[in-house]
Write a protein that holds these residues in place. Sequence first.
Motif, PDB file in Angstrom:
ATOM      1  N   GLN A   1       0.831  -1.208   0.000  1.00 11.65           N
ATOM      2  CA  GLN A   1       0.000   0.000   0.000  1.00 11.65           C
ATOM      3  C   GLN A   1       0.865   1.259   0.000  1.00 11.65           C
ATOM      4  O   GLN A   1       0.604   2.213  -0.725  1.00 11.65           O
ATOM      5  CB  GLN A   1      -0.960   0.017   1.208  1.00 11.65           C
ATOM      6  CG  GLN A   1      -2.113  -0.976   1.096  1.00 11.65           C
ATOM      7  CD  GLN A   1      -2.786  -0.973  -0.274  1.00 11.65           C
ATOM      8  OE1 GLN A   1      -3.076   0.075  -0.854  1.00 11.65           O
ATOM      9  NE2 GLN A   1      -2.997  -2.156  -0.839  1.00 11.65           N
ATOM     10  N   LYS A   2       1.938   1.228   0.810  1.00 14.77           N
ATOM     11  CA  LYS A   2       2.847   2.384   0.868  1.00 14.77           C
ATOM     12  C   LYS A   2       3.465   2.626  -0.497  1.00 14.77           C
ATOM     13  O   LYS A   2       3.556   3.760  -0.968  1.00 14.77           O
ATOM     14  CB  LYS A   2       3.984   2.102   1.876  1.00 14.77           C
ATOM     15  CG  LYS A   2       3.657   2.482   3.281  1.00 14.77           C
ATOM     16  CD  LYS A   2       4.949   2.435   4.123  1.00 14.77           C
ATOM     17  CE  LYS A   2       4.685   1.825   5.464  1.00 14.77           C
ATOM     18  NZ  LYS A   2       5.829   1.211   6.104  1.00 14.77           N
ATOM     19  N   LEU A   3       3.891   1.539  -1.116  1.00 18.51           N
ATOM     20  CA  LEU A   3       4.563   1.650  -2.408  1.00 18.51           C
ATOM     21  C   LEU A   3       3.600   2.182  -3.473  1.00 18.51           C
ATOM     22  O   LEU A   3       3.968   3.005  -4.322  1.00 18.51           O
ATOM     23  CB  LEU A   3       5.092   0.270  -2.811  1.00 18.51           C
ATOM     24  CG  LEU A   3       6.227   0.233  -3.794  1.00 18.51           C
ATOM     25  CD1 LEU A   3       7.442   0.966  -3.247  1.00 18.51           C
ATOM     26  CD2 LEU A   3       6.611  -1.225  -4.096  1.00 18.51           C
ATOM     27  N   LYS A   4       2.347   1.716  -3.378  1.00 25.98           N
ATOM     28  CA  LYS A   4       1.344   2.170  -4.340  1.00 25.98           C
ATOM     29  C   LYS A   4       1.137   3.685  -4.221  1.00 25.98           C
ATOM     30  O   LYS A   4       0.919   4.357  -5.223  1.00 25.98           O
ATOM     31  CB  LYS A   4       0.016   1.457  -4.105  1.00 25.98           C
ATOM     32  CG  LYS A   4      -0.051   0.067  -4.721  1.00 25.98           C
ATOM     33  CD  LYS A   4      -1.397  -0.534  -4.401  1.00 25.98           C
ATOM     34  CE  LYS A   4      -1.791  -1.633  -5.334  1.00 25.98           C
ATOM     35  NZ  LYS A   4      -3.078  -2.238  -4.969  1.00 25.98           N
ATOM     36  N   SER A   5       1.224   4.179  -2.980  1.00 21.99           N
ATOM     37  CA  SER A   5       1.039   5.624  -2.831  1.00 21.99           C
ATOM     38  C   SER A   5       2.225   6.395  -3.408  1.00 21.99           C
ATOM     39  O   SER A   5       2.139   7.592  -3.648  1.00 21.99           O
ATOM     40  CB  SER A   5       0.740   6.005  -1.379  1.00 21.99           C
ATOM     41  OG  SER A   5       1.750   5.518  -0.558  1.00 21.99           O
ATOM     42  N   SER A   6       3.339   5.701  -3.644  1.00 23.76           N
ATOM     43  CA  SER A   6       4.462   6.342  -4.349  1.00 23.76           C
ATOM     44  C   SER A   6       4.371   6.109  -5.854  1.00 23.76           C
ATOM     45  O   SER A   6       5.316   6.397  -6.595  1.00 23.76           O
ATOM     46  CB  SER A   6       5.806   5.784  -3.878  1.00 23.76           C
ATOM     47  OG  SER A   6       5.885   5.678  -2.516  1.00 23.76           O
TER      48      SER A   6
END
Length: 284
Positions: free
Chosen positions: A24-29
């Motif tokens: 999820q964190k990576l998707k927000s990047s």
Amino acid sequence: MTAKIINGTEIAAKKRIEIAEEVQKLKSSGVTPGLAVILVGNNHASRTYVKNKQKACNELGMHSVLIELPESISESELLFKIEELNGDQSIHGILVQLPIPKHIDEKIVIESISPLKDVDGFHPINIGRMMTGQDAFLPCTPFGIMVLLEETGIPVAGKHVVVVGRSNIVGKPAGQLFLNQHATVTYCHSRTSDLKAHTTQADILVSAVGIANFINAEHIKEGAVVIDVGMNRNNAGKLCGDVAFDEVSMKAGFITPVPKGVGPMTITMLMYNTLKSAKNTLQS
Ligand code: NDP
């Protein structure tokens, strides 16, 4: 002694929660980890494994692509497909489900996958990096074994580890990962004379042979940690490991059951490797 059960399903579930959070964190990047699985032919077991890998991707919020190719596909056509995926920026992991048909050279196929996307950890570059203690994609099943031990709080350094089985995908890399963590490692295989003389010395015994009931209570030392990698069918057709669970669990200190032991960790570490590959793209 009655062994403590190392519950692979529970440990895998915990790891998957951590992975899903990172996804999820990576998707927000702006990066969604993507895994491409190539399935050649119509092997029933392979189809099930591939489905499970796709299901795990979906559950963890990753992008997954299944490429199904006919049994008759030529080696060059398969290599062409892999080359396309090597250049596809939405794909961070490429996996060719083994076995592949006999007319295709498995080694050439494995080496055609970019080492940067080799989430199975089978490419000689990743194997070499693992052997020399460098950052690498670690082969998923041996990696999963190390995580099971770590999560259970079982120390490895200084222990005598006996690995039965020396395949390139399980036995050999498992021993190497234990060595990397400062264990003393013995490998046994089909030409080992007096197997019991070795296995009874093991503080940690790993069996990756593929024969039901291969390891019995006489093979182990009282209180040993027993890791059963085998996935076999017993006479009743039920999934079982290499270890005669009922008798060995009366003597061992810790034991992984089959199912719900090493198995759930393999796909979990594949997801971990795919996430790691996607994260690497942010750093490059
Ligand atoms: P392989 O068949 O490639 O290797 C088996 C190994 O066992 C070989 O090294 C072989 O020795 C050794 N062996 C065979 N017979 C004996 C014997 N009598 N005494 C000592 N050693 C022996 O299998 P894999 O490594 O691919 O898989 C092993 C098992 O693990 C299988 O049941 C497989 O299904 C399972 N597996 C489970 C996974 C999971 O996620 N849980 C993932 C991958 C595999 P030699 O080299 O001399 O022939």
